[in-house]
Design a protein around this motif. Sequence first.
Motif, PDB file in Angstrom:
ATOM      1  N   VAL A 192      -3.922  -0.723   1.628  1.00  0.00           N
ATOM      2  CA  VAL A 192      -3.623  -0.466   0.215  1.00  0.00           C
ATOM      3  C   VAL A 192      -3.315  -1.774  -0.502  1.00  0.00           C
ATOM      4  O   VAL A 192      -3.787  -2.026  -1.620  1.00  0.00           O
ATOM      5  N   MET A 193      -2.538  -2.632   0.159  1.00  0.00           N
ATOM      6  CA  MET A 193      -2.101  -3.874  -0.474  1.00  0.00           C
ATOM      7  C   MET A 193      -3.257  -4.837  -0.731  1.00  0.00           C
ATOM      8  O   MET A 193      -3.155  -5.723  -1.584  1.00  0.00           O
ATOM      9  N   THR A 194      -4.366  -4.692  -0.010  1.00  0.00           N
ATOM     10  CA  THR A 194      -5.521  -5.545  -0.306  1.00  0.00           C
ATOM     11  C   THR A 194      -6.176  -5.122  -1.624  1.00  0.00           C
ATOM     12  O   THR A 194      -6.937  -5.887  -2.211  1.00  0.00           O
ATOM     13  N   ARG A 195      -5.886  -3.887  -2.069  1.00  0.00           N
ATOM     14  CA  ARG A 195      -6.467  -3.388  -3.305  1.00  0.00           C
ATOM     15  C   ARG A 195      -5.496  -3.519  -4.480  1.00  0.00           C
ATOM     16  O   ARG A 195      -5.889  -3.923  -5.576  1.00  0.00           O
ATOM     17  N   ILE A 196      -4.246  -3.148  -4.257  1.00  0.00           N
ATOM     18  CA  ILE A 196      -3.242  -3.214  -5.310  1.00  0.00           C
ATOM     19  C   ILE A 196      -1.880  -3.435  -4.665  1.00  0.00           C
ATOM     20  O   ILE A 196      -1.506  -2.733  -3.723  1.00  0.00           O
ATOM     21  N   ARG A 197      -1.148  -4.439  -5.136  1.00  0.00           N
ATOM     22  CA  ARG A 197       0.118  -4.810  -4.510  1.00  0.00           C
ATOM     23  C   ARG A 197       1.283  -4.159  -5.250  1.00  0.00           C
ATOM     24  O   ARG A 197       1.847  -4.716  -6.196  1.00  0.00           O
ATOM     25  N   ALA A 198       1.615  -2.942  -4.803  1.00  0.00           N
ATOM     26  CA  ALA A 198       2.749  -2.201  -5.352  1.00  0.00           C
ATOM     27  C   ALA A 198       3.855  -2.155  -4.299  1.00  0.00           C
ATOM     28  O   ALA A 198       3.618  -2.397  -3.110  1.00  0.00           O
ATOM     29  N   THR A 199       5.076  -1.833  -4.714  1.00  0.00           N
ATOM     30  CA  THR A 199       6.203  -1.791  -3.782  1.00  0.00           C
ATOM     31  C   THR A 199       6.258  -0.447  -3.045  1.00  0.00           C
ATOM     32  O   THR A 199       5.746   0.571  -3.519  1.00  0.00           O
ATOM     33  N   ASN A 200       6.916  -0.464  -1.889  1.00  0.00           N
ATOM     34  CA  ASN A 200       7.217   0.755  -1.125  1.00  0.00           C
ATOM     35  C   ASN A 200       5.988   1.611  -0.833  1.00  0.00           C
ATOM     36  O   ASN A 200       6.011   2.834  -0.952  1.00  0.00           O
ATOM     37  N   VAL A 201       4.897   0.967  -0.457  1.00  0.00           N
ATOM     38  CA  VAL A 201       3.673   1.699  -0.138  1.00  0.00           C
ATOM     39  C   VAL A 201       3.715   2.149   1.319  1.00  0.00           C
ATOM     40  O   VAL A 201       3.968   1.356   2.227  1.00  0.00           O
ATOM     41  N   HIS A 202       3.482   3.430   1.563  1.00  0.00           N
ATOM     42  CA  HIS A 202       3.459   3.986   2.918  1.00  0.00           C
ATOM     43  C   HIS A 202       2.048   4.300   3.399  1.00  0.00           C
ATOM     44  O   HIS A 202       1.839   4.613   4.563  1.00  0.00           O
ATOM     45  N   GLY A 203       1.096   4.244   2.500  1.00  0.00           N
ATOM     46  CA  GLY A 203      -0.286   4.542   2.852  1.00  0.00           C
ATOM     47  C   GLY A 203      -1.042   4.969   1.619  1.00  0.00           C
ATOM     48  O   GLY A 203      -0.510   4.971   0.504  1.00  0.00           O
ATOM     49  N   GLY A 204      -2.302   5.334   1.814  1.00  0.00           N
ATOM     50  CA  GLY A 204      -3.111   5.739   0.666  1.00  0.00           C
ATOM     51  C   GLY A 204      -4.276   6.606   1.100  1.00  0.00           C
ATOM     52  O   GLY A 204      -4.612   6.703   2.279  1.00  0.00           O
ATOM     53  N   LEU A 205      -4.865   7.260   0.118  1.00  0.00           N
ATOM     54  CA  LEU A 205      -6.056   8.072   0.324  1.00  0.00           C
ATOM     55  C   LEU A 205      -7.080   7.578  -0.680  1.00  0.00           C
ATOM     56  O   LEU A 205      -6.850   7.635  -1.893  1.00  0.00           O
ATOM     57  N   TYR A 206      -8.209   7.085  -0.191  1.00  0.00           N
ATOM     58  CA  TYR A 206      -9.183   6.423  -1.057  1.00  0.00           C
ATOM     59  C   TYR A 206     -10.494   7.197  -1.113  1.00  0.00           C
ATOM     60  O   TYR A 206     -10.979   7.699  -0.098  1.00  0.00           O
ATOM     61  N   THR A 207     -11.057   7.324  -2.299  1.00  0.00           N
ATOM     62  CA  THR A 207     -12.407   7.843  -2.475  1.00  0.00           C
ATOM     63  C   THR A 207     -13.134   6.970  -3.487  1.00  0.00           C
ATOM     64  O   THR A 207     -12.549   6.553  -4.493  1.00  0.00           O
TER      65      THR A 207
END
Length: 314
Positions: free
Chosen positions: A19-34
């Motif tokens: 996720v952080m390679t795409r957008i650097r936000a705080t407190n990220v636990h994961g993401g779902l991408y489409t």
Amino acid sequence: AYQRLGLADQYRLLNPAEVMTRIRATNVHGGLYTPDGASLHPGRLVRGLARAVEARGGVIYEQTAIIDYCAGVRPSFRTAGGEVTARKAIVVAGEAYMTRMKRLHRALLPAYSLICLTEPLTAAQWAEIGWENGENVASARNTVVYLTKTPDGRILFGSRGAPYIFGSRISDAQDRHEETIAMIQRSLVEWFPMLDGIRFTHAWGGPVGMPQDWTPSIRFDSESRIGFAGGYTGQGVVLSNLAGQMLAGRITGVTTGYETLPVAGHRSPNWIPEPLRWMVVRYMQNAFLRIDEAQESGKDKPADAWIAESLGRH
């Protein structure tokens, strides 16, 4: 859920580093991408649709309140200035504003969605945030957060939150509910601490139509000649287009291929009467906010979380 629907191959789970390679936000636990997504300007879309309607001979009447509507071979809308009669059919599609008519007062709940817009960010600020591909972003919070990067380098950051008003009353003051706007602005800085002190140039909002079962309804009665479309719960930019295609097919007798969708012919139950409606909805708004705050601070859910989550499923 996506696997059960046969859509899993269109989504990819991301770990925090991805996720952080795409957008650097705080407190990220994961993401779902489409990759299947796009941004558009709803104001430009509706003006373009209006021009297309008028170019084909349609007449658009604004500032004309609908008081009621009547079924029949020549269905009609009743206004303060007179009655408008249709040759084939009428479609009731006023979303949250439909609740101002007595017969539809409990069909939907006016739930507010508010947005804030930042000033254009500097190149240095964008370098800290990343977000080079301009993906649309949303959180998995109960009190939804959604954001996008505008073409002129701003961040549009929106959320629900303006409190429900007794009697499903719709008030222009809620469009700029100060407490909610302040919460949204704090949330953006929580996502991106490097933007502390950023200036916000615009804030606006409005009510979306929320059905009791969270399922939109798109239906047409061939006997009454009345169509209905609504209950989009904030997804109306896309769903209203689909609803238009479905209803056009039903009214003209043309098969569209959408007839088997769950929303086709659906009818949601009415919301409970007041004062119970106000008590339940305001409780749920408060409870979901407390659940989000507890989880994001690493604490256990509030003791009453199961009540709100159970009500939310029903």
